[in-house]
Design a protein around this motif. Structure first.
Motif, PDB file in Angstrom:
ATOM      1  N   ALA A 259       0.917  -1.025  -0.050  1.00 17.38           N
ATOM      2  CA  ALA A 259       0.052  -0.078  -0.048  1.00 17.38           C
ATOM      3  C   ALA A 259       0.757   1.248   0.066  1.00 17.38           C
ATOM      4  N   ILE A 304      -7.789   2.241   2.150  1.00 16.65           N
ATOM      5  CA  ILE A 304      -8.765   1.103   1.926  1.00 16.65           C
ATOM      6  C   ILE A 304     -10.351   1.453   1.569  1.00 16.65           C
ATOM      7  N   LEU A 309     -13.776  -2.209   3.355  1.00 18.07           N
ATOM      8  CA  LEU A 309     -13.210  -1.980   4.654  1.00 18.07           C
ATOM      9  C   LEU A 309     -13.803  -3.207   5.545  1.00 18.07           C
ATOM     10  N   ILE A 312     -12.656  -6.986   4.727  1.00 15.52           N
ATOM     11  CA  ILE A 312     -11.198  -7.392   4.323  1.00 15.52           C
ATOM     12  C   ILE A 312     -10.796  -8.612   5.186  1.00 15.52           C
ATOM     13  N   GLY A 319      -8.157  -6.403  -2.169  1.00 14.80           N
ATOM     14  CA  GLY A 319      -8.227  -5.052  -2.900  1.00 14.80           C
ATOM     15  C   GLY A 319      -7.460  -5.031  -4.006  1.00 14.80           C
ATOM     16  N   SER A 346      -9.105   3.245   8.368  1.00 11.82           N
ATOM     17  CA  SER A 346      -8.473   3.576   7.074  1.00 11.82           C
ATOM     18  C   SER A 346      -9.074   4.775   6.764  1.00 11.82           C
ATOM     19  N   THR A 351      -3.380   4.315   7.059  1.00 12.61           N
ATOM     20  CA  THR A 351      -4.122   3.081   7.300  1.00 12.61           C
ATOM     21  C   THR A 351      -3.577   2.280   8.562  1.00 12.61           C
TER      22      THR A 351
END
Length: 363
Positions: A259, A304, A309, A312, A319, A346, A351
């Motif tokens: 990320a 996210i 969210l 997950i 994602g 997030s 996040t």
């Protein structure tokens, strides 16, 4: 530098204040912190040792108006109550609380503040929902795995028998494809189920776990990710499976690394922060623990999407186009075996995956 004990504590009530579930703090002159009870330490994500003698504004961030009112209360000996006040901690967390301020009659320069978190019940309710969803997901996956693995075994066995009967190498390539794909699907199902071996419980230091993960991420990123540490050295060892905990944290850290690399701002250095804090009298789900540990793994990636969210931690939810959606599910399973919980907050540029672990015997 030493600090004079608060007059409130000198009266012998410290043991009573320490046992309260209500957060209580005592402020001295210039709103310096004289005392925090364990519930306040938990609420502020810090300890009395770290904050004693420090001005309140260095622990809580609020509008200047709130500090002016506190100064006025200390100066004029006035009591007051404020509802649904929002504070920010230096850790980045936000609090919504009702609080009451009372000047201490034995020392008018001191203020006794009681804080009642408004979001506590919401958090407990949310954690119970997460635990229920996790259990429902586990039952669903195990049932599905049983239904998939049985026919897979039959398909693989039939393909092996057919392979022995064929003399044509070109045709045997097809049976080998069937066998390989059956093995691949079986491996996928096993990964969905998560670790199936019993925990190897040993005295575990959470910072050894985090340092192992940090070293692995530093090697995998080739030093292109800035790795920050903010550890609470007072966290004691606890009973845990060190290797499985490393795997659980590594799954989160790898996602954080990916990320961080996805941030669209070329001037922003990809960054991951590892933070630990001790929590006292802390509730995880529906069970209250005398001592717990909070681990934050924070990245500065794009965040996210809100619609993703909430899901997950389910298997096969990812994602990323290249993701399997199993890492976070396995992490939640491992932490759940340690009677802990994983949550996620997030927003773009921040996040935070939060792991809560009880620092007690696993029974």
């Amino acid at each position: 530098m030493s600090f004079r004990p608060s007059s409130t504590l000198e009266t012998g009530y410290k043991s009573i204040l320490d046992s309260l579930t209500t957060a209580v703090l005592v402020l001295g002159e210039d709103l310096t912190i004289r005392y925090l009870n364990p519930a306040a330490e938990n609420l502020f994500e810090t300890s009395l040792t770290r904050t004693q003698g420090i001005p309140l504004h260095e622990v809580l961030i609020d509008s200047g108006n709130a500090l002016k009112i506190l100064h006025a209360a200390a100066r004029n000996g006035q009591s007051y109550t404020r509802r649904e006040a929002e504070f920010a901690l230096l850790t980045g967390s936000r609090l919504i609380v009702d609080y009451s301020v009372t000047p201490i009659c034995l020392d008018p320069t001191e203020l006794l503040i009681e804080l009642h978190p408004r979001d506590r019940q919401l958090r407990i309710s949310r954690e119970e929902d997460i635990i229920s969803q996790q259990e429902a997901s586990r039952i669903l996956v195990r049932g599905m795995a049983h239904e998939i693995k049985n026919p897979l075994g039959g398909i693989r066995g039939a393909a092996q028998l057919l392979d022995r009967e064929l003399d044509n190498e070109g045709q045997r390539e097809y049976t080998q494809v069937i066998i390989d794909e059956a093995d691949r699907l079986r491996s996928l199902v096993d990964r969905m189920l998560g670790p199936n071996k019993a925990l190897q419980i040993v005295p575990t230091n959470i910072h050894e776990v985090l340092e192992r993960v940090r070293t692995l991420i530093e090697a995998e990123s080739r030093g292109k990710v800035q790795l920050k540490r903010d550890y609470d050295p007072s966290i004691p060892e606890f009973p845990g499976d060190k290797e499985q905990l490393i795997q659980a944290v590594l799954n989160i850290a790898r996602n954080a690394m990916e990320a961080a690399f996805e941030n669209s701002n070329p001037l922003l250095t990809p960054t991951i922060t590892f933070r630990t804090r001790t929590l006292r009298q802390f509730t995880i789900g529906h069970k209250r623990h005398r001592l717990a540990c909070r681990i934050d793994i924070i990245d500065n990636g794009p965040g996210i999407p809100p619609d993703l969210l909430q899901n997950i931690f389910y298997p096969m939810i990812s994602g990323r186009a290249s993701g399997t959606g199993l890492g976070l599910s396995i992490t939640q399973s491992i932490i759940g075996q340690h009677h802990g919980l994983v949550e996620c907050e997030s927003e773009p540029g921040n996040t935070n995956f939060i792991i809560f672990l009880p620092l007690e015997d696993i029974k």
